[in-house]
Motif scaffolding. Structure first.
Motif, PDB file in Angstrom:
ATOM      1  N   GLY A  23       0.789  -1.227   0.000  1.00  0.00           N
ATOM      2  CA  GLY A  23       0.000   0.000   0.000  1.00  0.00           C
ATOM      3  C   GLY A  23       0.820   1.276   0.000  1.00  0.00           C
ATOM      4  O   GLY A  23       0.256   2.365   0.100  1.00  0.00           O
ATOM      5  N   ARG A  24       2.134   1.185  -0.127  1.00  0.00           N
ATOM      6  CA  ARG A  24       2.980   2.379  -0.178  1.00  0.00           C
ATOM      7  C   ARG A  24       2.937   3.029  -1.548  1.00  0.00           C
ATOM      8  O   ARG A  24       3.233   4.209  -1.689  1.00  0.00           O
ATOM      9  CB  ARG A  24       4.417   2.045   0.211  1.00  0.00           C
ATOM     10  CG  ARG A  24       4.569   1.620   1.662  1.00  0.00           C
ATOM     11  CD  ARG A  24       6.010   1.308   2.059  1.00  0.00           C
ATOM     12  NE  ARG A  24       6.426   0.021   1.506  1.00  0.00           N
ATOM     13  CZ  ARG A  24       7.427  -0.148   0.646  1.00  0.00           C
ATOM     14  NH1 ARG A  24       8.144   0.866   0.240  1.00  0.00           N
ATOM     15  NH2 ARG A  24       7.734  -1.356   0.203  1.00  0.00           N
ATOM     16  N   THR A  25       2.608   2.249  -2.573  1.00  0.00           N
ATOM     17  CA  THR A  25       2.445   2.710  -3.949  1.00  0.00           C
ATOM     18  C   THR A  25       1.065   2.256  -4.396  1.00  0.00           C
ATOM     19  O   THR A  25       0.665   1.132  -4.080  1.00  0.00           O
ATOM     20  CB  THR A  25       3.534   2.088  -4.864  1.00  0.00           C
ATOM     21  OG1 THR A  25       4.818   2.453  -4.351  1.00  0.00           O
ATOM     22  CG2 THR A  25       3.400   2.548  -6.295  1.00  0.00           C
ATOM     23  N   PRO A  26       0.307   3.096  -5.084  1.00  0.00           N
ATOM     24  CA  PRO A  26      -1.045   2.677  -5.484  1.00  0.00           C
ATOM     25  C   PRO A  26      -1.032   1.562  -6.536  1.00  0.00           C
ATOM     26  O   PRO A  26      -0.072   1.433  -7.311  1.00  0.00           O
ATOM     27  CB  PRO A  26      -1.668   3.944  -6.060  1.00  0.00           C
ATOM     28  CG  PRO A  26      -0.559   4.896  -6.288  1.00  0.00           C
ATOM     29  CD  PRO A  26       0.616   4.468  -5.480  1.00  0.00           C
ATOM     30  N   GLN A  27      -2.090   0.769  -6.543  1.00  0.00           N
ATOM     31  CA  GLN A  27      -2.297  -0.221  -7.594  1.00  0.00           C
ATOM     32  C   GLN A  27      -2.385   0.540  -8.922  1.00  0.00           C
ATOM     33  O   GLN A  27      -2.741   1.721  -8.966  1.00  0.00           O
ATOM     34  CB  GLN A  27      -3.600  -0.994  -7.359  1.00  0.00           C
ATOM     35  CG  GLN A  27      -3.620  -1.832  -6.108  1.00  0.00           C
ATOM     36  CD  GLN A  27      -2.982  -3.211  -6.279  1.00  0.00           C
ATOM     37  OE1 GLN A  27      -2.868  -3.746  -7.371  1.00  0.00           O
ATOM     38  NE2 GLN A  27      -2.551  -3.789  -5.162  1.00  0.00           N
ATOM     39  N   HIS A  32      -8.167  -0.641 -10.851  1.00  0.00           N
ATOM     40  CA  HIS A  32      -9.417  -0.065 -10.337  1.00  0.00           C
ATOM     41  C   HIS A  32     -10.522  -0.173 -11.373  1.00  0.00           C
ATOM     42  O   HIS A  32     -11.670  -0.463 -11.047  1.00  0.00           O
ATOM     43  CB  HIS A  32      -9.202   1.390  -9.927  1.00  0.00           C
ATOM     44  CG  HIS A  32      -8.160   1.543  -8.869  1.00  0.00           C
ATOM     45  ND1 HIS A  32      -8.331   1.102  -7.581  1.00  0.00           N
ATOM     46  CD2 HIS A  32      -6.910   2.068  -8.927  1.00  0.00           C
ATOM     47  CE1 HIS A  32      -7.245   1.340  -6.877  1.00  0.00           C
ATOM     48  NE2 HIS A  32      -6.361   1.930  -7.683  1.00  0.00           N
ATOM     49  N   THR A  33     -10.172   0.049 -12.621  1.00  0.00           N
ATOM     50  CA  THR A  33     -11.164  -0.010 -13.701  1.00  0.00           C
ATOM     51  C   THR A  33     -11.771  -1.403 -13.827  1.00  0.00           C
ATOM     52  O   THR A  33     -12.986  -1.542 -13.973  1.00  0.00           O
ATOM     53  CB  THR A  33     -10.511   0.393 -15.042  1.00  0.00           C
ATOM     54  OG1 THR A  33      -9.987   1.718 -14.915  1.00  0.00           O
ATOM     55  CG2 THR A  33     -11.514   0.346 -16.183  1.00  0.00           C
ATOM     56  N   LEU A  34     -10.932  -2.435 -13.768  1.00  0.00           N
ATOM     57  CA  LEU A  34     -11.409  -3.799 -13.992  1.00  0.00           C
ATOM     58  C   LEU A  34     -11.613  -4.615 -12.720  1.00  0.00           C
ATOM     59  O   LEU A  34     -12.092  -5.741 -12.782  1.00  0.00           O
ATOM     60  CB  LEU A  34     -10.460  -4.536 -14.942  1.00  0.00           C
ATOM     61  CG  LEU A  34     -10.421  -3.997 -16.369  1.00  0.00           C
ATOM     62  CD1 LEU A  34      -9.442  -4.800 -17.216  1.00  0.00           C
ATOM     63  CD2 LEU A  34     -11.804  -4.005 -17.001  1.00  0.00           C
ATOM     64  N   GLU A  54     -21.120  -9.301 -13.734  1.00  0.00           N
ATOM     65  CA  GLU A  54     -21.820  -9.032 -14.986  1.00  0.00           C
ATOM     66  C   GLU A  54     -21.302  -7.783 -15.691  1.00  0.00           C
ATOM     67  O   GLU A  54     -21.449  -7.660 -16.910  1.00  0.00           O
ATOM     68  CB  GLU A  54     -23.321  -8.933 -14.735  1.00  0.00           C
ATOM     69  CG  GLU A  54     -23.926 -10.277 -14.353  1.00  0.00           C
ATOM     70  CD  GLU A  54     -25.428 -10.228 -14.144  1.00  0.00           C
ATOM     71  OE1 GLU A  54     -26.051  -9.175 -14.456  1.00  0.00           O
ATOM     72  OE2 GLU A  54     -25.969 -11.228 -13.668  1.00  0.00           O
ATOM     73  N   HIS A  55     -20.677  -6.866 -14.963  1.00  0.00           N
ATOM     74  CA  HIS A  55     -20.114  -5.661 -15.591  1.00  0.00           C
ATOM     75  C   HIS A  55     -18.971  -6.011 -16.555  1.00  0.00           C
ATOM     76  O   HIS A  55     -18.568  -5.176 -17.351  1.00  0.00           O
ATOM     77  CB  HIS A  55     -19.636  -4.673 -14.519  1.00  0.00           C
ATOM     78  CG  HIS A  55     -18.476  -5.167 -13.710  1.00  0.00           C
ATOM     79  ND1 HIS A  55     -18.579  -6.178 -12.768  1.00  0.00           N
ATOM     80  CD2 HIS A  55     -17.175  -4.802 -13.719  1.00  0.00           C
ATOM     81  CE1 HIS A  55     -17.401  -6.398 -12.222  1.00  0.00           C
ATOM     82  NE2 HIS A  55     -16.526  -5.567 -12.778  1.00  0.00           N
ATOM     83  N   LEU A  56     -18.474  -7.249 -16.504  1.00  0.00           N
ATOM     84  CA  LEU A  56     -17.398  -7.703 -17.387  1.00  0.00           C
ATOM     85  C   LEU A  56     -17.912  -8.543 -18.552  1.00  0.00           C
ATOM     86  O   LEU A  56     -17.118  -9.072 -19.328  1.00  0.00           O
ATOM     87  CB  LEU A  56     -16.388  -8.537 -16.578  1.00  0.00           C
ATOM     88  CG  LEU A  56     -15.695  -7.808 -15.416  1.00  0.00           C
ATOM     89  CD1 LEU A  56     -14.907  -8.802 -14.571  1.00  0.00           C
ATOM     90  CD2 LEU A  56     -14.798  -6.697 -15.937  1.00  0.00           C
TER      91      LEU A  56
END
Length: 152
Positions: A23-27, A32-34, A54-56
């Motif tokens: 968590g020191r660097t963001p994903q 986040h999108t997928l 279902e969003h995928l």
């Protein structure tokens, strides 16, 4: 004024990946999108997990193959990256994906594990599988070739 050397050195690939997990660097924004995330990194190995939904879906009512390909590409490239020294980057030059069974929202969490096969000065190769966390079934597998370069 101090004349101390204040040069900041970049972390190795493995250290950078571990900073994401801690968590020191963001994903990465695509995570986040997928809806997937880096959850494990060791020398030559990277693990991502993602939830289905279902969003995928594609028009056939199954998870789009691009989602599985993105999970695989992330695990493959990160496995290569985990073996790279500081100041070195990579980009996917080739990926070969085999989608072997359909994924639906009922499939649940998926885990993509990538393993570096070869990491040289200019090329790296890796292999990966996407496995259902709940059922242990293999849903897809892939190989990659990554171009390795000095970051400036």
């Amino acid at each position: 004024m101090s004349s101390e050397n204040t040069e900041i050195t970049a972390p190795s690939g493995l250290d950078f990946l571990r900073s994401i997990i801690e968590g020191r660097t963001p994903q990465a924004p695509i995570s986040h999108t997928l809806g997937f995330r880096l959850v494990g990194a060791d020398p030559g190995v990277a693990v991502f997990e993602g939830e289905t939904g279902e969003h995928l879906y594609n028009p056939m009512g199954t998870v789009h193959g691009g989602y599985l390909t993105t999970l695989l590409d992330s695990a493959l490239g990160s496995a290569v990256f985990s073996r790279l020294p500081a100041g070195t980057g990579y980009t996917t030059a080739q990926i070969n994906v085999h989608l072997i069974r359909p994924v639906t929202a009922r499939t649940g969490k998926l885990r993509a594990t990538g393993t570096a096969v070869h990491v040289g000065r200019t090329l790296g190769t890796a292999e990966a599988q996407v496995v259902g966390v709940d059922d242990g079934k293999v849903y897809a597998h892939a190989t990659t070739t990554c171009a390795i370069f000095a970051m400036r």
